[in-house]
Design an enzyme around this catalytic site. Sequence first.
Site, short mmCIF file in Angstrom:
data_model
loop_
_atom_site.label_atom_id
_atom_site.label_comp_id
_atom_site.label_asym_id
_atom_site.label_seq_id
_atom_site.Cartn_x
_atom_site.Cartn_y
_atom_site.Cartn_z
N GLY A 1 40.77 32.79 52.56
CA GLY A 1 40.75 33.74 51.50
C GLY A 1 39.84 33.48 50.44
O GLY A 1 39.97 32.49 50.09
N GLN B 1 37.70 35.11 41.90
CA GLN B 1 37.56 33.88 42.13
C GLN B 1 35.93 33.51 42.28
O GLN B 1 35.53 32.48 42.07
CB GLN B 1 38.20 33.37 43.57
CG GLN B 1 39.90 33.48 43.43
CD GLN B 1 40.18 32.77 44.72
OE1 GLN B 1 40.16 33.54 45.65
NE2 GLN B 1 40.30 31.55 44.92
N CYS C 1 44.78 26.84 46.91
CA CYS C 1 43.81 27.91 46.55
C CYS C 1 42.69 27.15 46.11
O CYS C 1 42.46 26.18 45.65
CB CYS C 1 44.46 28.58 45.13
SG CYS C 1 43.43 29.93 44.59
N LEU C 2 41.44 28.06 46.35
CA LEU C 2 40.05 27.39 46.17
C LEU C 2 39.97 27.22 44.68
O LEU C 2 39.09 26.53 44.32
CB LEU C 2 38.91 28.30 46.85
CG LEU C 2 39.18 28.05 48.27
CD1 LEU C 2 38.09 29.26 48.90
CD2 LEU C 2 39.02 26.98 48.89
N HIS D 1 48.50 36.49 48.74
CA HIS D 1 47.88 35.62 47.98
C HIS D 1 46.55 36.28 47.43
O HIS D 1 46.38 36.09 45.95
CB HIS D 1 47.44 34.28 48.68
CG HIS D 1 46.73 33.42 47.70
ND1 HIS D 1 47.42 32.12 47.60
CD2 HIS D 1 45.51 33.05 47.37
CE1 HIS D 1 46.58 31.26 46.67
NE2 HIS D 1 45.38 32.03 46.55
N GLU D 2 46.01 36.88 48.23
CA GLU D 2 44.47 37.37 47.73
C GLU D 2 44.68 38.63 46.85
O GLU D 2 44.05 38.74 45.98
CB GLU D 2 43.48 37.61 48.68
CG GLU D 2 43.05 36.18 49.53
CD GLU D 2 42.79 35.00 48.63
OE1 GLU D 2 42.21 35.44 47.59
OE2 GLU D 2 42.70 34.04 49.20
N HIS E 1 45.63 37.99 43.42
CA HIS E 1 44.37 37.39 42.55
C HIS E 1 43.91 38.59 41.96
O HIS E 1 43.30 38.70 40.72
CB HIS E 1 43.31 36.95 43.37
CG HIS E 1 43.54 35.38 43.56
ND1 HIS E 1 43.49 34.59 42.43
CD2 HIS E 1 43.50 34.44 44.42
CE1 HIS E 1 43.57 33.33 42.77
NE2 HIS E 1 43.63 33.40 44.19
#
Length: 155
Positions: free
Chosen positions: A46, A51, A88-89, A130-131, A134
């Site tokens: 994701g 991000q 997480c990226l 999660h996304e 963000h």
Amino acid sequence: MALRNIVKKGDDVLTKMCRPVEKFDEKLCTLLDDMYETMEDANGVGLAAPQVGLLRRIVVIDVGEGRIELINPEIIKTSGEQDGAEGCLSFPGEFGMVKRPMSVTVRAQDRNGKTFEISGTELLARAFCHEIDHLNGVCFVTRASRMLEPDELES
């Protein structure tokens, strides 16, 4: 399509509330394609617009069941509970235990502005939460009950 730079831990953009998307145009389609390519290149499941440095309510997800694009998403229903490791990226190498709903239904718009609903369980439910977090300036590390040590991930 082009790879975008992924914003890392410590950048203020990760703590800000995103604005709704109002224009559904070619620029949006390009951004969605770029985000998806960036997520795939980084081996993620994701990626949210903040991000890649953009304060817009846009998410792309693929947990192995195909590409999902969520524009202006909102969680409309949750049930159950799961507790599992999350990464997480934007926080490379960091993982934590996070409680999430087992099942989640989201209402969003597609790249053409059409409203739809989508439901997911387990990893997909976790990815939705999660996304969307963000988009509200919330990162998983603030939700983690505890951070994991590298040796804990191998077991």
